[in-house]
Write an enzyme that holds these catalytic residues in place. Sequence first.
Site, short mmCIF file in Angstrom:
data_model
loop_
_atom_site.label_atom_id
_atom_site.label_comp_id
_atom_site.label_asym_id
_atom_site.label_seq_id
_atom_site.Cartn_x
_atom_site.Cartn_y
_atom_site.Cartn_z
N GLU A 1 13.29 -8.69 0.63
CA GLU A 1 12.38 -7.74 1.12
C GLU A 1 13.11 -6.40 0.93
O GLU A 1 14.59 -6.24 1.02
CB GLU A 1 12.21 -7.98 2.80
CG GLU A 1 11.68 -6.91 3.65
CD GLU A 1 11.70 -7.09 4.94
OE1 GLU A 1 12.63 -7.65 5.60
OE2 GLU A 1 10.88 -6.62 5.50
N ALA B 1 3.25 -1.03 4.74
CA ALA B 1 2.80 -0.90 5.84
C ALA B 1 2.40 -2.44 6.49
O ALA B 1 2.54 -2.59 7.74
CB ALA B 1 1.48 -0.04 6.25
N HIS C 1 12.96 -2.11 1.64
CA HIS C 1 12.33 -0.89 2.06
C HIS C 1 13.00 0.20 1.66
O HIS C 1 14.45 0.38 1.64
CB HIS C 1 12.15 -0.93 3.63
CG HIS C 1 11.56 -2.05 4.26
ND1 HIS C 1 9.91 -1.97 3.96
CD2 HIS C 1 11.92 -3.22 4.63
CE1 HIS C 1 9.50 -3.21 4.59
NE2 HIS C 1 10.57 -3.91 4.89
N ARG D 1 13.56 4.12 12.24
CA ARG D 1 12.51 5.01 12.31
C ARG D 1 11.36 4.54 13.71
O ARG D 1 12.18 3.92 14.60
CB ARG D 1 11.49 4.64 11.03
CG ARG D 1 12.16 5.31 9.91
CD ARG D 1 11.29 5.06 8.64
NE ARG D 1 10.15 5.89 8.84
CZ ARG D 1 9.14 5.71 7.90
NH1 ARG D 1 9.11 4.99 6.67
NH2 ARG D 1 7.83 6.49 7.99
N ASN E 1 8.05 -5.51 -1.04
CA ASN E 1 7.98 -4.34 -0.47
C ASN E 1 6.59 -4.16 0.20
O ASN E 1 5.84 -3.72 -0.45
CB ASN E 1 8.57 -2.93 -0.93
CG ASN E 1 8.33 -1.86 0.05
OD1 ASN E 1 7.98 -2.07 1.10
ND2 ASN E 1 8.72 -0.59 -0.42
N PRO F 1 0.69 -1.02 -0.10
CA PRO F 1 0.03 0.00 -0.19
C PRO F 1 0.70 1.13 0.27
O PRO F 1 1.99 1.35 0.61
CB PRO F 1 -0.76 -0.24 1.19
CG PRO F 1 -0.20 -1.27 2.22
CD PRO F 1 0.43 -2.05 1.29
N ASN F 2 0.32 2.51 -0.76
CA ASN F 2 0.85 3.58 -0.89
C ASN F 2 2.42 3.62 -1.55
O ASN F 2 2.81 4.92 -1.87
CB ASN F 2 0.90 4.21 0.38
CG ASN F 2 -0.10 4.30 1.09
OD1 ASN F 2 -1.26 4.98 0.82
ND2 ASN F 2 -0.39 3.68 2.37
N TYR G 1 10.82 9.20 1.77
CA TYR G 1 10.79 8.41 0.68
C TYR G 1 11.36 8.80 -0.70
O TYR G 1 11.61 7.82 -1.55
CB TYR G 1 9.35 7.82 0.33
CG TYR G 1 8.62 7.03 1.43
CD1 TYR G 1 9.37 5.73 2.08
CD2 TYR G 1 7.57 7.47 2.17
CE1 TYR G 1 8.55 5.26 3.14
CE2 TYR G 1 7.09 7.11 3.32
CZ TYR G 1 7.53 5.71 3.60
OH TYR G 1 6.91 5.19 4.81
N HIS H 1 4.66 -4.72 8.81
CA HIS H 1 4.56 -4.70 10.03
C HIS H 1 3.35 -5.35 10.61
O HIS H 1 3.36 -5.38 11.91
CB HIS H 1 4.77 -3.39 10.87
CG HIS H 1 5.75 -2.48 10.00
ND1 HIS H 1 7.06 -2.74 9.72
CD2 HIS H 1 5.51 -1.37 9.02
CE1 HIS H 1 7.71 -2.01 9.12
NE2 HIS H 1 6.80 -1.03 8.67
N ARG I 1 4.06 11.01 -1.67
CA ARG I 1 3.88 10.86 -0.16
C ARG I 1 5.31 11.28 0.42
O ARG I 1 6.53 10.87 0.24
CB ARG I 1 3.62 9.31 -0.07
CG ARG I 1 4.87 8.24 -0.02
CD ARG I 1 4.30 6.75 0.05
NE ARG I 1 3.97 6.57 1.40
CZ ARG I 1 4.08 5.34 2.10
NH1 ARG I 1 4.97 4.52 1.32
NH2 ARG I 1 4.03 5.32 3.25
C1 DQA Z 1 8.16 1.17 3.69
C2 DQA Z 1 8.43 1.15 5.16
C3 DQA Z 1 7.15 1.08 5.74
O1 DQA Z 1 7.25 1.13 7.21
C4 DQA Z 1 5.91 1.94 5.36
O2 DQA Z 1 4.66 1.68 5.89
C5 DQA Z 1 5.75 1.87 3.81
C6 DQA Z 1 7.02 1.76 2.97
C7 DQA Z 1 9.62 1.50 2.92
O3 DQA Z 1 9.54 1.34 1.70
O4 DQA Z 1 10.30 2.02 3.54
O5 DQA Z 1 4.69 1.97 3.15
O6 DQA Z 1 8.09 -0.19 3.49
#
Ligand code: DQA
Length: 145
Positions: A97, A76, A99, A106, A73, A9-10, A22, A79, A17
């Site tokens: 994985e 959210a 990020h 963080r 990736n 997501p996102n 990011y 977690h 964002r």
């Molecule tokens: C993320 C880190 C996550 O904690 C966050 O919720 C994201 C992006 C990252 O790519 O840094 O949406 O996965």
Amino acid sequence: MKILVINGPNINMLGIREPGIYGKDSYGDLLALLTTTGQELGLQIDHFQSNHEGAIVDTIQDAYEKYDAIVINPAAYTHTSVAILDALKAVSIPAVEVHISDVSAREAFRQISYAGMYCEKTIKGQGIDGYRQAIVYLKEKYGCH
Ligand code: DQA
């Protein structure tokens, strides 16, 4: 070699964002990087993004016997999602994985990664280049067949 890149997501909002966290690269920039990386390394790289946990689980299941490796990736869902962890275990495809941000620096709630309990490597804090690094790693390790 076929690699599937899955984003949660996102991630489609990259560039818009929280650019301080990011970066300014857009999701389109990430897809362009995947295309270039695939051409340079001679790999088939497919991609999928969803804001929905079940759609990500479905996509991991659909990858069974179709892909040699996964780059994920879960955003959210990293977690929170035991379902994504279980799907990765179910298909047993090598996975890395990624990020974009350095999650280890963080909030406390970002310190647990369920998908990371399956993935053989985690790349964090490298921006979108982390995806390229994950692909290079997977090609070097599994790309000889
Ligand atoms: C993320 C880190 C996550 O904690 C966050 O919720 C994201 C992006 C990252 O790519 O840094 O949406 O996965």
